[in-house]
Motif scaffolding. Structure first.
Motif, PDB file in Angstrom:
ATOM      1  N   LYS A 179      51.801 -44.005 -46.909  1.00  0.00           N
ATOM      2  CA  LYS A 179      51.786 -44.212 -45.464  1.00  0.00           C
ATOM      3  C   LYS A 179      51.869 -45.697 -45.139  1.00  0.00           C
ATOM      4  CE  LYS A 179      49.030 -40.762 -42.922  1.00  0.00           C
ATOM      5  NZ  LYS A 179      47.621 -40.439 -42.614  1.00  0.00           N
TER       6      LYS A 179
ATOM      7  N   ASN B 133      37.070 -38.226 -44.009  1.00  0.00           N
ATOM      8  CA  ASN B 133      37.313 -38.380 -42.576  1.00  0.00           C
ATOM      9  C   ASN B 133      36.043 -38.600 -41.754  1.00  0.00           C
ATOM     10  OD1 ASN B 133      40.058 -38.433 -42.737  1.00  0.00           O
ATOM     11  ND2 ASN B 133      40.265 -36.201 -42.596  1.00  0.00           N
ATOM     12  N   ALA B 136      36.273 -42.216 -41.492  1.00  0.00           N
ATOM     13  CA  ALA B 136      37.279 -42.639 -40.506  1.00  0.00           C
ATOM     14  C   ALA B 136      36.758 -42.447 -39.088  1.00  0.00           C
ATOM     15  CB  ALA B 136      38.574 -41.853 -40.720  1.00  0.00           C
ATOM     16  N   ASP B 155      42.370 -45.236 -41.787  1.00  0.00           N
ATOM     17  CA  ASP B 155      42.858 -44.485 -42.936  1.00  0.00           C
ATOM     18  C   ASP B 155      42.757 -45.268 -44.243  1.00  0.00           C
ATOM     19  OD1 ASP B 155      43.655 -41.867 -42.335  1.00  0.00           O
ATOM     20  OD2 ASP B 155      45.581 -42.221 -43.330  1.00  0.00           O
ATOM     21  N   LYS B 158      38.615 -46.073 -44.713  1.00  0.00           N
ATOM     22  CA  LYS B 158      37.790 -44.968 -45.205  1.00  0.00           C
ATOM     23  C   LYS B 158      37.840 -44.886 -46.724  1.00  0.00           C
ATOM     24  CE  LYS B 158      41.227 -41.218 -44.846  1.00  0.00           C
ATOM     25  NZ  LYS B 158      41.759 -40.122 -44.019  1.00  0.00           N
ATOM     26  N   ARG B 159      39.047 -45.092 -47.258  1.00  0.00           N
ATOM     27  CA  ARG B 159      39.202 -45.043 -48.711  1.00  0.00           C
ATOM     28  C   ARG B 159      38.521 -46.229 -49.388  1.00  0.00           C
ATOM     29  NH1 ARG B 159      42.706 -41.095 -50.005  1.00  0.00           N
ATOM     30  NH2 ARG B 159      43.811 -40.259 -48.213  1.00  0.00           N
TER      31      ARG B 159
END
Lengths: 213, 213, 213, 213
Positions: A179, B133, B136, B155, B158-159
């Motif tokens: 992404k 999530n 997020a 996105d 969060k990781r």
DNA sequence: TATGAATGAGAATTCATTCAT
DNA sequence: CATGAATGAATTCTCATTCAT
């Protein structure tokens, strides 16, 4: 009596390492067959055992070889920067670029490294520790230079930073389509940590309240 | 044709899940024998197949069950906080405490989750995505509240945050002795991110230079 | 991927075929264990799989090999006769002698052939059709020569003739002691068919009435 | 102590027999699962064992039941004819019609009869012998009446005739589509044998030569 | 050194049968 | 009588490793 890795500089040794990298990445360590590796390397099954003690040894050797390259590359990249902050940015970008340019290696470090660390209790994985310590060194350098807060514990921070990059890589390795581009991800992640390291306070909430934010 | 999990709420089903958690954690998925699990669960080998389709299914079911608990627990914990910053801190602490209190589950989530995500391409691991999530959502909440910088990409963040916590857990899970206590690690890591999120600038170096630091 | 019969002319291949013939005949396909065959052939269990894909493949290969020999033998025998009637007699005698001289092969053709035709839907059993068609050819030859009635449908007659011989064989194979010798049985059976083929009328009863018998 | 076939006239007993006929015909004895039969019969797995000793016993009982019906039917049909020749024709037609009207029974008699005769050494299959002997009886009747040649050995001829019909049936059972109709096949086969039996000479070739054919 | 055929231990899964309810 | 969950023995096939050539 055991043959032991004869002649590491033999061409076949490296052919097998390369083949194993490909096969382990594709199938995972347990599902990969020694004969798959042999075929990929274009050697006979038995030949593998002239260069490696057993299947586990292929994986360990592969790590050692790859981590040596990764370490060497990272050290070289870091040496181009003269301050800790820039080194953090450089580390993030270099690490993610490595993943992008060499998915197989990345996948093995990602997935199989963990497996192996687990099932081969005796394998200390010193190269990986060296890699992590490159981060700790940067942080300490930043702390000495007064740029990073001294309350940061490098031993924890190094894992947090590596973990953040690593999780991002895992996503890429497994999802196949990205992404976000490498640069954006590297900038974001090093951004979180740099701002965090530079403005660190053990209780950011209090600080926020005090500063009126 | 397939027996399929006849009764999820059957006592034996849970006995097997618990046994599998223990065995997978100890030996890893591939080295764990179905008969090991059966013995640990004190059922006959064949009984396993009344509740699970095959060995893979045990692993997947185990994930589903555990992630459901983990998610439920985390949601409850987060609901106790009313602002994004505190939620980040709470997330870190809750996550690391989970690992401490349930090493087996942690180890499986750590190690086997990755394996499985890889070799079971069809398994989407939606629970894990839900878990990510949650982070997020907190970040977006913080951005809407003006506490976190809007340039942060949830996105990615969060990781990064999960990865940081996860790597820390991995260290604990594998090394068995802890240099630092849970609270310290949680405070450090949430501290990096909170300060990073609150003070985030895409180019922290420039900002630093400008501000004369 | 599959090893596939690496070398059909390998000595071990034939040792395994011979062993399987013996074991299948003694126990039947389903009750025969692959390890039984391996032991009989004096090879390791795994060796079987270097030459055959699986247990089914052993049976199919065995058929192919044996039917090839049977066909070859029958063709040679038939070539010794120059008229259809004598060929029918020769066929009967040759077929029954084959059964007598090689009970194991006979038993497999008798019992397992049928099983296999059933459970291996994909296996076409072309050799067997060739064998049947040797009979159809003889009948057509006899019809062209004016010796056999043209109203006989070779496609039906070939099965009837084969079935008659086959049932006789089954009796011998299974009962182990013979009430009648080979020559008598062959003479009887070929006698029924020869007289039947030569004097055939669709409605023998009418003919019988007319001829005053 | 063994339950033994309780109450043969119980409705469930027959439901199981019918179910087994269907399942054995579809999958073959070895591939058929007892639970398949139970499901088809709409009884619990355990219920089977109230009526049958074990899986083998289901097959044997099934034979007995079916052969009883087949025998009864054939006897009734044969009683309609008053001479041996017509009985032969009637036998052929009745046998082939049975196959057509009840493919499952036919398939089991065809395929599983052979298997079972083999693997259950103790099972004498007396009903089948009775069936064969119906043919021998006709032949003897024909010989006594002077219609069939006295040189024919009924014990051989009965098998030849049955085998001819049986092989024809096998073809139909397995190939699913028929090239020829029942009546044609029956007429052909009984035609061969009738003409053969009526005109039989041990050395038809000599006879042919003598008669100038 | 190199080969690759041979080995045989090992493991997942199936399914006839039992028995507590 | 009827059930169907539970059992565990049994069997095919795989694959890391060896070793004679």
């Amino acid at each position: 009596m055991a043959p032991a890795k004869k002649n590491k500089h033999n061409e076949k040794y490296h052919r097998i390492i390369r083949a194993a990298t490909k096969i382990f990445a594709k199938k995972g360590f347990f599902k990969a067959k020694v004969s798959d590796i042999a075929k990929e390397a274009q050697v006979a099954d038995g030949t593998i055992y002239l260069y490696f003690e057993n299947k586990d040894d292929i994986l360990i050797s592969l790590f050692e070889e790859q981590m040596l390259l990764v370490l060497e590359n990272m050290r070289q990249q870091l040496s181009k920067e003269d301050n800790a902050a820039k080194k953090i940015e450089r580390f993030a970008l270099t690490h993610l670029k490595l993943i992008e340019s060499n998915k197989n290696v990345a996948e093995i470090i990602q997935v199989e490294l963990r497996q192996s660390t687990k099932f081969m209790k005796e394998y200390k994985n010193e190269r990986f520790m060296e890699y992590l310590n490159l981060i700790a060194d940067i942080i300490e350098e930043g702390q000495k230079g007064g740029v990073f807060n001294k309350a940061i514990i490098p031993d924890i921070a190094k894992r947090a930073f590596f973990g953040a990059l690593d999780e991002m890589s895992r996503f890429w390795v497994l999802s196949s389509r990205k992404k976000y581009d490498i640069e954006t991800a590297a900038e974001q992640i090093s951004g979180y940590f740099l701002n965090g390291f530079m403005n660190y306070t053990p209780s950011p909430l209090k600080k926020a309240v005090l500063s009126g934010k």
